[in-house]
Design an enzyme around this catalytic site. Structure first.
Site, PDB file in Angstrom:
ATOM      1  N   ALA A   1       0.823  -1.214   0.000  1.00 24.76           N
ATOM      2  CA  ALA A   1       0.000   0.000   0.000  1.00 24.76           C
ATOM      3  C   ALA A   1       0.853   1.258   0.000  1.00 24.76           C
ATOM      4  O   ALA A   1       0.449   2.291   0.507  1.00 24.76           O
ATOM      5  CB  ALA A   1      -0.909   0.001   1.223  1.00 24.76           C
TER       6      ALA A   1
ATOM      7  N   GLY B   1       2.203   2.785  -2.761  1.00 27.84           N
ATOM      8  CA  GLY B   1       2.138   3.594  -3.987  1.00 27.84           C
ATOM      9  C   GLY B   1       1.282   4.834  -3.784  1.00 27.84           C
ATOM     10  O   GLY B   1       0.452   4.906  -2.879  1.00 27.84           O
TER      11      GLY B   1
ATOM     12  N   ARG C   1      -3.019   8.094 -10.388  1.00 30.16           N
ATOM     13  CA  ARG C   1      -4.141   8.137 -11.330  1.00 30.16           C
ATOM     14  C   ARG C   1      -5.484   8.429 -10.665  1.00 30.16           C
ATOM     15  O   ARG C   1      -6.466   8.688 -11.331  1.00 30.16           O
ATOM     16  CB  ARG C   1      -4.192   6.815 -12.118  1.00 30.16           C
ATOM     17  CG  ARG C   1      -3.022   6.659 -13.077  1.00 30.16           C
ATOM     18  CD  ARG C   1      -2.870   5.234 -13.599  1.00 30.16           C
ATOM     19  NE  ARG C   1      -2.213   4.350 -12.619  1.00 30.16           N
ATOM     20  CZ  ARG C   1      -1.936   3.067 -12.831  1.00 30.16           C
ATOM     21  NH1 ARG C   1      -2.273   2.508 -13.987  1.00 30.16           N
ATOM     22  NH2 ARG C   1      -1.336   2.351 -11.911  1.00 30.16           N
TER      23      ARG C   1
ATOM     24  N   GLY D   1       9.142  -0.384  -6.569  1.00 28.01           N
ATOM     25  CA  GLY D   1       8.461  -1.495  -7.236  1.00 28.01           C
ATOM     26  C   GLY D   1       7.875  -2.490  -6.253  1.00 28.01           C
ATOM     27  O   GLY D   1       8.202  -2.511  -5.065  1.00 28.01           O
TER      28      GLY D   1
ATOM     29  N   GLU E   1       4.841  -7.704 -18.012  1.00 29.73           N
ATOM     30  CA  GLU E   1       4.070  -6.484 -17.736  1.00 29.73           C
ATOM     31  C   GLU E   1       3.535  -5.907 -19.042  1.00 29.73           C
ATOM     32  O   GLU E   1       4.187  -6.007 -20.081  1.00 29.73           O
ATOM     33  CB  GLU E   1       4.955  -5.456 -17.027  1.00 29.73           C
ATOM     34  CG  GLU E   1       5.209  -5.799 -15.582  1.00 29.73           C
ATOM     35  CD  GLU E   1       3.916  -6.026 -14.808  1.00 29.73           C
ATOM     36  OE1 GLU E   1       3.207  -5.055 -14.540  1.00 29.73           O
ATOM     37  OE2 GLU E   1       3.611  -7.190 -14.479  1.00 29.73           O
TER      38      GLU E   1
ATOM     39  N   ALA F   1     -49.418  20.800  14.425  1.00 32.22           N
ATOM     40  CA  ALA F   1     -48.510  21.347  13.417  1.00 32.22           C
ATOM     41  C   ALA F   1     -47.722  22.515  13.983  1.00 32.22           C
ATOM     42  O   ALA F   1     -48.259  23.344  14.714  1.00 32.22           O
ATOM     43  CB  ALA F   1     -49.305  21.804  12.200  1.00 32.22           C
TER      44      ALA F   1
ATOM     45  N   ALA G   1     -53.751  26.868  20.329  1.00 31.49           N
ATOM     46  CA  ALA G   1     -52.895  27.228  19.198  1.00 31.49           C
ATOM     47  C   ALA G   1     -52.072  28.452  19.543  1.00 31.49           C
ATOM     48  O   ALA G   1     -52.574  29.396  20.144  1.00 31.49           O
ATOM     49  CB  ALA G   1     -53.760  27.485  17.969  1.00 31.49           C
TER      50      ALA G   1
HETATM   51  C1  UD1 Z   1       0.577  -4.912 -10.815  1.00 29.09           C
HETATM   52  C2  UD1 Z   1       1.364  -6.106 -11.388  1.00 29.09           C
HETATM   53  C3  UD1 Z   1       0.679  -6.624 -12.647  1.00 29.09           C
HETATM   54  C4  UD1 Z   1      -0.749  -7.010 -12.300  1.00 29.09           C
HETATM   55  C5  UD1 Z   1      -1.479  -5.827 -11.661  1.00 29.09           C
HETATM   56  C6  UD1 Z   1      -2.835  -6.289 -11.179  1.00 29.09           C
HETATM   57  C7  UD1 Z   1       3.745  -5.781 -10.864  1.00 29.09           C
HETATM   58  C8  UD1 Z   1       5.057  -5.312 -11.369  1.00 29.09           C
HETATM   59  N1  UD1 Z   1       2.718  -5.665 -11.708  1.00 29.09           N
HETATM   60  O1  UD1 Z   1       0.648  -3.845 -11.723  1.00 29.09           O
HETATM   61  O2  UD1 Z   1       1.356  -7.752 -13.162  1.00 29.09           O
HETATM   62  O3  UD1 Z   1      -1.421  -7.455 -13.467  1.00 29.09           O
HETATM   63  O4  UD1 Z   1      -0.756  -5.319 -10.537  1.00 29.09           O
HETATM   64  O5  UD1 Z   1      -3.564  -5.248 -10.626  1.00 29.09           O
HETATM   65  O6  UD1 Z   1       3.664  -6.243  -9.739  1.00 29.09           O
HETATM   66  N2  UD1 Z   1       3.235  -0.650  -4.460  1.00 29.09           N
HETATM   67  C9  UD1 Z   1       4.068  -0.476  -3.374  1.00 29.09           C
HETATM   68  N3  UD1 Z   1       5.350  -0.108  -3.568  1.00 29.09           N
HETATM   69  C10 UD1 Z   1       5.858   0.096  -4.790  1.00 29.09           C
HETATM   70  C11 UD1 Z   1       5.014  -0.083  -5.913  1.00 29.09           C
HETATM   71  C12 UD1 Z   1       3.709  -0.461  -5.720  1.00 29.09           C
HETATM   72  O7  UD1 Z   1       3.644  -0.649  -2.225  1.00 29.09           O
HETATM   73  O8  UD1 Z   1       7.048   0.429  -4.874  1.00 29.09           O
HETATM   74  C13 UD1 Z   1       1.851  -1.068  -4.233  1.00 29.09           C
HETATM   75  C14 UD1 Z   1       0.827  -0.055  -4.687  1.00 29.09           C
HETATM   76  O9  UD1 Z   1       0.451   0.790  -3.622  1.00 29.09           O
HETATM   77  C15 UD1 Z   1      -0.338  -0.943  -5.121  1.00 29.09           C
HETATM   78  C16 UD1 Z   1       0.318  -2.225  -5.563  1.00 29.09           C
HETATM   79  O10 UD1 Z   1       1.615  -2.223  -5.012  1.00 29.09           O
HETATM   80  O11 UD1 Z   1      -1.204  -1.247  -4.052  1.00 29.09           O
HETATM   81  C17 UD1 Z   1       0.384  -2.375  -7.072  1.00 29.09           C
HETATM   82  O12 UD1 Z   1       1.051  -1.286  -7.653  1.00 29.09           O
HETATM   83  P1  UD1 Z   1       0.582  -0.742  -9.064  1.00 29.09           P
HETATM   84  O13 UD1 Z   1       1.538   0.307  -9.472  1.00 29.09           O
HETATM   85  O14 UD1 Z   1      -0.854  -0.401  -9.048  1.00 29.09           O
HETATM   86  O15 UD1 Z   1       0.831  -2.027 -10.003  1.00 29.09           O
HETATM   87  P2  UD1 Z   1       0.142  -2.335 -11.378  1.00 29.09           P
HETATM   88  O16 UD1 Z   1       0.710  -1.442 -12.420  1.00 29.09           O
HETATM   89  O17 UD1 Z   1      -1.323  -2.319 -11.205  1.00 29.09           O
HETATM   90 CA    CA Z   2      -2.809  -1.639  -9.594  1.00 26.79          CA
END
Ligand code: UD1
Ligand code: CA
Length: 450
Positions: free
Chosen positions: A9, A11, A15, A77, A154, A378, A421
């Site tokens: 969680a 990220g 978007r 990542g 990906e 009323a 009233a």
């Molecule tokens: C990811 C998967 C993809 C899958 C998709 C499904 C990877 C590389 N890709 O892509 O294969 O089909 O989910 O929904 O895993 N997060 C972190 N730290 C980070 C990056 C992300 O905690 O450094 C968390 C984000 O908060 C999020 C989750 O990981 O909850 C997924 O990140 P997101 O960037 O949404 O991945 P997708 O592009 O959706």
């Molecule tokens: Ca996602």
């Protein structure tokens, strides 16, 4: 075997274009993160570990001590995010369930199945996939001619042929813990400069393991939320799950798509819910009621055979055979006993209305105790607030409060008493007594009313 869980969680959720961290956006009344937490909590033995980063403090506060937290200071990542949790979990678990905070539609049963599949498997991990036509940034699952999994690619890195594949990586995995910790440092850096969790599938396959995927029966469970269009889609899917279960249990929803009921709400048999109705929180509604259209009910208990039309109620208690509305507001502490009738434009707060009380039009009742079968004319107002304190109004059974009466609290109206009233009642009125005027004065004793 001990199973731990990691929820990613950290990220930003760019978007979503929001000040609020993505995982705190509510879905059918609960933040995304809470839904994911609920799904994993009861199927794993250790307290879930949430990897936080963007909005870390807000997420920590919203979740409280339901989870433990690790900070991923820089978002390098999904693979890197899992490695941040290693320090709190290594040596404590045999299996590690990994899921993402932006996937709130995954059912608990599905995750339990995933864990079970891994328990039964010889490979170091089990993944999840969906098959269908879901064009929204999913990694693609590559299989060989025999149907075995070879790799995940990906979307951004996929060739046109790979993009045409219609099996997608959901991103819920169950790992054998020892293997997970030893394989994480082997993840190569991507073209984008990130460490992808998906690479662990590729590493396992390269090491000669046969990785299995749990292919979800219901592809909607795999939908992740990246923007507010996805959020609305997910809301509609959850709504449909809840409403379908209610209808199958014997509740009529005239238009389920326009009926907003949180899963915590209970409804009795043969109750009918009209559109534009929101039922929320700990609300419990009995049998044979008619609710809505245009009614909002939060944390309220409702008995059987009630008719609640176009009104708003919160933290109230409504007994059997009560009718309310249109256009009424019940606030906290409103208690309407059996058979109360409230017509249009009434507000009740912190008050008990005894059985059979009638309050037909335009009234405010606050901090009042009203006996059985009282008629409130009323325009009646309890003047309950003197600028400093809330004061009590008591009205005895069978009293008749004339139209436009001001009851200046604290004040007591006796049993069977009557106000004319427009009276402004500033002093207590004896039983069976008529008062009129401003301030109201006694006119005469009355025959007993009943
Ligand atoms: C990811 C998967 C993809 C899958 C998709 C499904 C990877 C590389 N890709 O892509 O294969 O089909 O989910 O929904 O895993 N997060 C972190 N730290 C980070 C990056 C992300 O905690 O450094 C968390 C984000 O908060 C999020 C989750 O990981 O909850 C997924 O990140 P997101 O960037 O949404 O991945 P997708 O592009 O959706
Ligand atoms: Ca996602």
């Amino acid at each position: 075997m001990k199973t731990a869980s990691i929820i990613l969680a950290a990220g930003q959720g760019i978007r979503m274009r929001s000040k609020l961290p993505k995982v705190l956006h509510p879905l059918l009344g609960k933040p995304l993160i809470s839904r994911v937490l609920l799904a994993v909590k009861d199927i794993t033995e250790l307290k879930p570990v949430i990897v936080i980063g963007h909005g870390a403090e807000a997420v920590r506060q919203a979740v409280g001590d339901e989870a433990q937290f690790v900070l991923q200071a820089e978002q390098l990542g999904t693979g890197h995010a899992v490695s941040v949790a290693q320090e709190v979990l290594e040596g404590r678990a045999d299996l590690v369930l990994v899921t993402f905070s932006d996937m709130p539609l995954l059912r608990q049963e599905t995750l339990a199945k995933l864990v079970q599949m891994q328990k039964d498997s010889h490979a170091p991990l089990t993944m999840t996939s969906i098959v269908g036509d879901v064009p929204r940034g999913f990694g693609r699952v590559l299989r060989n001619a025999a149907g075995g999994i070879c790799a995940i690619v990906e979307e951004a890195d996929a060739s046109p042929e790979q993009l045409a594949i219609n099996e997608y990586n959901v991103s819920a995995y169950c790992f054998e813990a020892g293997w997970l910790w030893s394989a994480l440092p082997r993840i190569p850096i991507s073209a984008k400069g990130e460490y992808y969790l998906t690479e662990l599938v590729n590493i396992a396959v390269q090491d000669g393991h046969e990785v299995q995927a749990l292919v979800l029966d219901d592809p909607s469970e795999g939908l992740g939320i990246n923007n507010r269009v996805h959020l609305a889609e997910a809301e509609s899917i959850l709504r449909e799950r809840v409403n379908t279960a209610l209808m199958l249990s014997g509740v009529t929803l005239i238009d389920p798509e326009a009926t907003y009921i949180e899963e915590s709400v209970l409804l009795g048999q043969d109750t009918v819910v009209w559109p534009n109705t929101c039922l929320q929180g700990s609300t419990k509604i009995g049998a044979d009621c008619v609710i809505g259209p245009n009614t909002i009910i939060r944390n309220t208990q409702v008995g059987d055979r009630c008719v609640l039309l176009a009104s708003d109620m919160e933290s109230a208690v409504i007994e059997d055979d009560v009718s309310v509305g249109p256009f009424c507001r019940l606030r906290k502490g409103a208690h309407l006993a059996k058979g109360v009738h409230m017509g249009n434009f009434g507000e009740v707060k912190d008050s008990y209305l005894g059985p059979g009380v009638k309050i037909g039009h335009f009234s405010y009742i606050g901090n009042a105790e009203i006996g059985p079968n009282v008629n409130i004319g009323a325009g009646t107002i309890t003047c309950n607030y003197d600028g400093e304190n809330k004061n009590l109004t008591e009205i005895g059974e069978n009293a008749f409060i004339g139209s436009d009466t001001m009851l200046v609290a604290p004040v007591k109206i006796g049993k069977g008493a009557c106000t004319g009233a427009g009276s402004v009642v500033t002093e207590d009125v004896d039983d069976d007594t008529l008062v009129v005027g401003a301030p109201a004065r006694v006119v005469r004793k009355l025959e007993k009313r009943d």
